[in-house]
Design a protein around this motif. Sequence first.
Motif, PDB file in Angstrom:
ATOM      1  N   THR A 206      35.382  12.961  44.214  1.00 47.60           N
ATOM      2  CA  THR A 206      34.298  12.892  43.228  1.00 47.60           C
ATOM      3  C   THR A 206      34.515  13.834  42.048  1.00 47.60           C
ATOM      4  OG1 THR A 206      32.906  14.511  44.402  1.00 47.60           O
ATOM      5  CG2 THR A 206      32.622  12.182  44.985  1.00 47.60           C
ATOM      6  N   VAL A 207      35.696  14.429  41.951  1.00 49.15           N
ATOM      7  CA  VAL A 207      36.043  15.182  40.735  1.00 49.15           C
ATOM      8  C   VAL A 207      36.013  14.214  39.560  1.00 49.15           C
ATOM      9  CG1 VAL A 207      37.883  16.421  39.540  1.00 49.15           C
ATOM     10  CG2 VAL A 207      37.433  16.878  41.957  1.00 49.15           C
ATOM     11  N   THR A 208      35.346  14.582  38.482  1.00 52.77           N
ATOM     12  CA  THR A 208      35.312  13.688  37.328  1.00 52.77           C
ATOM     13  C   THR A 208      36.652  13.710  36.607  1.00 52.77           C
ATOM     14  OG1 THR A 208      34.536  15.353  35.758  1.00 52.77           O
ATOM     15  CG2 THR A 208      32.852  14.136  36.994  1.00 52.77           C
ATOM     16  N   ASN A 209      36.923  12.662  35.884  1.00 55.21           N
ATOM     17  CA  ASN A 209      38.169  12.614  35.116  1.00 55.21           C
ATOM     18  C   ASN A 209      38.245  13.756  34.114  1.00 55.21           C
ATOM     19  OD1 ASN A 209      38.618  10.296  36.566  1.00 55.21           O
ATOM     20  ND2 ASN A 209      38.799   8.950  34.802  1.00 55.21           N
ATOM     21  N   SER A 210      37.115  14.097  33.502  1.00 55.16           N
ATOM     22  CA  SER A 210      37.098  15.202  32.538  1.00 55.16           C
ATOM     23  C   SER A 210      37.483  16.514  33.196  1.00 55.16           C
ATOM     24  CB  SER A 210      35.716  15.320  31.894  1.00 55.16           C
ATOM     25  OG  SER A 210      35.440  14.224  31.054  1.00 55.16           O
ATOM     26  N   ASP A 211      36.884  16.800  34.363  1.00 53.02           N
ATOM     27  CA  ASP A 211      37.180  18.050  35.058  1.00 53.02           C
ATOM     28  C   ASP A 211      38.623  18.081  35.550  1.00 53.02           C
ATOM     29  OD1 ASP A 211      34.647  18.961  34.606  1.00 53.02           O
ATOM     30  OD2 ASP A 211      33.894  18.502  36.621  1.00 53.02           O
TER      31      ASP A 211
END
Length: 330
Positions: free
Chosen positions: A72-77
Amino acid sequence: MREFGYRKASDVPGAVALLDADPDARYLAGGTNLVDLMKTGVERPGRLVDVRDLPLDRVEQTPDGGVRIGATVTNSDLAAHPLVRTRYPALAQAVLAGASGQLRNMATVGGNLLQRTRCAYFADATGPCNKRVPGSGCPAVRGENRNHAVLGASAHCVAVHPSDMAVALAALDGVVHYETARGPGELPLGWFYLPVADTPHRETGLPPGALITGVTLPPAPVAALSRYRKVRERASYAFAVGSVAAALDVRDGVVGEVRLAFGAVASRPWRARAAERILTGAPADAESFAAAADAELAAARPLSHNGFKVTLMRNLTVAVLSELAEEAAR
């Protein structure tokens, strides 16, 4: 869009149990692809199981010096994380090339891996498509196929996988980890996506109801000198016409190690194994890079409107590897 149920999962076992009890359910994280497909009727889940708040949102170093990336890590992060930017720059570049800033803020690693093709025939729920309705046919074989596959396709499907991130993960030997009601499992990226063959509706090797929990990247010093290059039809956000993820280690003008994967040319990220074998131990020059690209693309089978992809991928491969070789020589 038809009516559907909604449940918010509080932990991984609970999320897996919900899908195990309801085969018509789907996991929902960022929803940047799934919700769009629901609107057009391509996806018709009876229930959504929201996994966005599960504790899978961290990027961490593994004991062996690799990196573990939560699902669930966002692409931005992911693109901004120091471990990714310094040790696996091709991955950060691929993520930044993959979408608009707004989409990267919502999209997750697990969802990115599972996004579905943007083939227009697949997206049109009123027409035939073997990926949507097995046995109904593939209109793209003789229709509009400019953006379709030149490698690894079949008469049953010529669609390409849209992920930029997955191409970089394939080049970097990523491993996908998942959880099922029967326990955990893992799949290397090379086995995660299935060959299209005569079953294009079967896209991954995940067991039914499996929840992706993360991706690990092994320690790879060669990955510190890596690059992702994407060709698209406009400079703003667009899916790739062709892309290359590459990592290169050069010593005394000779290729010691190389990783190479192609995107937007097959139903899955295409690991260029033939090119890697030819390049290992060869001079790190444009002639060697071109010969390796030609060997990999010898298996290409262009369609009526996408023959240009073979030349494009050859030139793109030579350009990216040449840039990495020049950087290694500094």
